[in-house]
Design an enzyme around this catalytic site. Structure first.
Site, PDB file in Angstrom:
ATOM      1  N   ASP A 141      58.691 -30.012 142.579  1.00  0.00           N
ATOM      2  CA  ASP A 141      58.408 -29.505 141.246  1.00  0.00           C
ATOM      3  C   ASP A 141      59.246 -30.485 140.313  1.00  0.00           C
ATOM      4  O   ASP A 141      59.613 -29.891 139.092  1.00  0.00           O
ATOM      5  CB  ASP A 141      58.974 -28.021 141.442  1.00  0.00           C
ATOM      6  CG  ASP A 141      58.488 -27.377 139.856  1.00  0.00           C
ATOM      7  OD1 ASP A 141      57.846 -27.631 139.428  1.00  0.00           O
ATOM      8  OD2 ASP A 141      59.475 -26.369 139.932  1.00  0.00           O
ATOM      9  N   LYS A 144      55.288 -34.816 137.684  1.00  0.00           N
ATOM     10  CA  LYS A 144      53.955 -34.655 138.656  1.00  0.00           C
ATOM     11  C   LYS A 144      53.664 -36.042 139.330  1.00  0.00           C
ATOM     12  O   LYS A 144      53.102 -36.192 140.264  1.00  0.00           O
ATOM     13  CB  LYS A 144      53.177 -33.964 137.945  1.00  0.00           C
ATOM     14  CG  LYS A 144      53.171 -32.584 137.452  1.00  0.00           C
ATOM     15  CD  LYS A 144      54.284 -31.909 138.567  1.00  0.00           C
ATOM     16  CE  LYS A 144      55.132 -30.832 137.595  1.00  0.00           C
ATOM     17  NZ  LYS A 144      56.057 -30.340 138.264  1.00  0.00           N
ATOM     18  N   ASP A 169      54.336 -27.546 143.409  1.00  0.00           N
ATOM     19  CA  ASP A 169      53.945 -26.588 142.062  1.00  0.00           C
ATOM     20  C   ASP A 169      53.226 -27.291 141.279  1.00  0.00           C
ATOM     21  O   ASP A 169      52.955 -28.626 141.185  1.00  0.00           O
ATOM     22  CB  ASP A 169      55.096 -26.368 141.460  1.00  0.00           C
ATOM     23  CG  ASP A 169      54.976 -25.028 140.361  1.00  0.00           C
ATOM     24  OD1 ASP A 169      54.050 -24.272 140.633  1.00  0.00           O
ATOM     25  OD2 ASP A 169      55.714 -25.042 139.716  1.00  0.00           O
ATOM     26  N   ASN A 170      52.465 -26.739 140.301  1.00  0.00           N
ATOM     27  CA  ASN A 170      51.713 -27.046 139.178  1.00  0.00           C
ATOM     28  C   ASN A 170      50.541 -28.073 139.480  1.00  0.00           C
ATOM     29  O   ASN A 170      50.383 -29.202 138.791  1.00  0.00           O
ATOM     30  CB  ASN A 170      52.594 -27.814 138.129  1.00  0.00           C
ATOM     31  CG  ASN A 170      53.868 -27.181 137.747  1.00  0.00           C
ATOM     32  OD1 ASN A 170      55.075 -27.372 138.259  1.00  0.00           O
ATOM     33  ND2 ASN A 170      53.548 -26.030 137.047  1.00  0.00           N
ATOM     34  N   GLU A 199      53.943 -20.355 134.944  1.00  0.00           N
ATOM     35  CA  GLU A 199      55.000 -19.453 134.913  1.00  0.00           C
ATOM     36  C   GLU A 199      54.964 -18.852 133.491  1.00  0.00           C
ATOM     37  O   GLU A 199      54.869 -19.614 132.451  1.00  0.00           O
ATOM     38  CB  GLU A 199      56.294 -20.080 135.013  1.00  0.00           C
ATOM     39  CG  GLU A 199      56.585 -21.466 134.382  1.00  0.00           C
ATOM     40  CD  GLU A 199      56.039 -22.718 135.140  1.00  0.00           C
ATOM     41  OE1 GLU A 199      55.243 -22.443 136.112  1.00  0.00           O
ATOM     42  OE2 GLU A 199      56.714 -23.861 135.008  1.00  0.00           O
TER      43      GLU A 199
END
Ligand code: SAM
Ligand code: MG
Length: 214
Positions: A141, A144, A169-170, A199
């Site tokens: 996380d 990226k 994540d993401n 989020e």
């Protein structure tokens, strides 16, 4: 000098959370960040996916890239069995120091080690400096563009065992296309996608689980 948003999150936790109660710290951060100021914690919706994957992995050694103010570290560490530990890597010293205080309020300092530095520098040091042989669970996380090279580094350093679980994540927002391409085409990873939302927002996002098959 004006306080940072992260300092204001800490203030809210210090004022409102019950000391030694991780759930109340998580609730406090979620309330603050959904009602007052957005912040890049994994949040309560994707947090449930994170919880399920941590429970499935039941790690002895868990690793996190990107501590920020410690929200996901607390989510992970509150589920760890006795003698298990979480190492979490953060390169921003202000965030690391705030996370240390929030984790202390949650009563989880003994389970969590915050390592200050760049993931790419820390990963090769994990064995000698932090007595890590294999990692059971990794939460990716951080920025990226590091997901793919840091996954390759984990493999090259020999930290993955059959059954090690990565959770990223993401995957949709802001996305990590090179990581997704790499992991889904790699014969040693078995991947599952979990659609969700960014989020504290209605924006589409997703998490990707990748189980290392050895
Ligand atoms: N995992 C946290 C949570 O859900 O509560 C949020 C982490 S935030 C999205 C990403 C964090 O990664 C930031 O605090 C940033 O400073 C840190 N970061 C980004 N790239 C990094 C790197 N290569 N090494 C260490 N930390 C990094
Ligand atoms: Mg995230």
């Amino acid at each position: 000098m004006d306080q940072s948003k992260e300092q204001r999150i800490l203030n809210s936790v210090s004022y409102n959370a019950v000391k030694g109660d991780p759930e109340s710290v998580l609730d406090c951060i979620d309330n603050y960040c959904s009602q007052k100021e957005w912040a890049m914690n994994v949040g309560d919706e994707k947090g449930v996916i994170l919880d399920k994957v941590v429970e499935e992995a039941d790690p002895t050694i868990a690793l996190e890239f990107g501590t920020y103010v410690g929200y996901s570290a607390i989510r992970i560490a509150r589920l760890l069995k006795p003698n298990a530990r979480l190492l979490t890597i953060e390169f921003n010293p202000e965030f690391a120091s705030i996370a240390r205080e929030i984790i202390e309020i949650a009563g989880l300092s003994e389970k969590i080690t915050i390592i200050e530095g760049h993931s790419q520098d820390i990963i090769p040091q994990l064995r000698e400096k932090y007595q890590v042989d294999k990692v059971d669970f990794v939460f990716l996380d951080h920025w990226k563009e590091r997901y793919c090279p840091d996954t390759i580094l984990l493999e090259e350093c020999g930290y993955l065992r059959k059954g090690s679980i990565l959770l990223a994540d993401n995957i949709v927002y802001p996305g990590a296309p090179d990581f997704i391409k790499y992991i889904r085409s790699h014969k040693s990873f078995d991947c599952t996608n979990y659609p969700s939302h960014l989020e504290y927002m209605k924006v589409e996002d997703a998490m990707e689980k990748a189980v290392y098959m050895g």
